[in-house]
Design a protein around this motif. Structure first.
Motif, short mmCIF file in Angstrom:
data_model
loop_
_atom_site.label_atom_id
_atom_site.label_comp_id
_atom_site.label_asym_id
_atom_site.label_seq_id
_atom_site.Cartn_x
_atom_site.Cartn_y
_atom_site.Cartn_z
N ASP A 9 0.85 -1.19 0.00
CA ASP A 9 0.00 0.00 0.00
C ASP A 9 0.89 1.25 0.00
N ASP A 12 -6.41 2.74 1.25
CA ASP A 12 -6.59 2.56 -0.19
C ASP A 12 -6.79 1.09 -0.53
N GLU A 58 -10.25 -0.06 0.67
CA GLU A 58 -11.29 0.46 -0.21
C GLU A 58 -11.33 -0.32 -1.52
N SER A 111 -8.29 9.52 -0.11
CA SER A 111 -8.97 8.61 -1.02
C SER A 111 -10.44 9.00 -1.06
#
Length: 222
Positions: free
Chosen positions: A32, A73, A76, A156
């Motif tokens: 990530d 992120d 999601e 985000s």
């Protein structure tokens, strides 16, 4: 983008391709952005410190690295893949990419730090608590040298929407003001990433810059 102390500018693509964090593309796809930020910042901290890793006892080389939320992120993206494409399309590396202790783990592996390793998660106070824990560890004599600080990557769709709605409902805490201000000019848009203004751009950039700092701590000479 992110400003390097030497004046270089890191763009978002630099981290997707692994350039900004000195990773190959394969490894960059498996981490990530919060992990990539931590790795890049640790490299900068080590360079700024002037320390030679060869002179450090790895068993007394610690990492106290905080992240308030970890890889949002990745979380999601995983939820979207699950909802739209089914469970078989969720990336198998999602869990190690998103948990908040992975920035500390990656920094330790990257620099051969085999001493104490802690990923501090206490919301907006995470980095401050990491600094305090590191201070006490050095004071106790548990470590000679340590990476200490925090990394975040929360800009985000979900992150901005959540903070934006928090501002609308007037329940935002003072510690979240920076992120809330970042969202307020976007809150009338269905796509929170689509609206832009100079004020928003400055706030977002400053929030990233503040979240991108890691220091190396060592005992003061007596």
């Amino acid at each position: 983008g992110l400003n390097h102390p030497d004046g270089a500018l890191f763009a978002a693509r630099d981290f997707r391709d692994g350039i900004g964090c000195d990773m190959d593309k394969k490894e960059a796809r498996r981490t990530d952005r919060v992990i990539q930020f931590a790795c890049a910042a640790s490299d900068m901290a080590l360079a700024d410190s002037g320390l030679d890793k060869a002179t450090i006892n790895p068993d007394r080389f610690a990492v106290y690295l905080a992240s308030g939320i970890g890889g949002i992120d990745t979380c999601e993206a995983g939820i979207k893949a699950l909802a739209l494409k089914g469970p078989s399309r969720v990336v198998p590396f999602s869990v190690p990419m998103m948990i908040a202790s992975m920035p500390a783990a990656y920094v330790a592996i990257r620099h051969g730090a085999k001493g104490a390793n802690m990923g501090i998660v206490t919301a907006c106070a995470s980095s401050l608590h990491a600094c305090a824990e590191c201070f006490y560890a050095i004071e106790r004599g548990d470590a000679d040298v340590a990476f200490v600080g925090g990394a975040e990557s929360t800009i985000s769709d979900f992150g901005l929407s959540a903070f934006g709605n928090m501002a609308i409902s007037r329940i935002a805490r003072p510690s979240a003001v920076l992120a809330v201000r970042c969202c307020m000019c976007r809150r009338r848009s269905r796509n929170p990433m689509s609206r832009k203004s100079p004020f928003t751009r400055v706030i977002c950039r400053e929030r990233i810059r503040l979240s991108f700092r890691i220091r190396i701590s060592r005992p003061s000479p007596t």
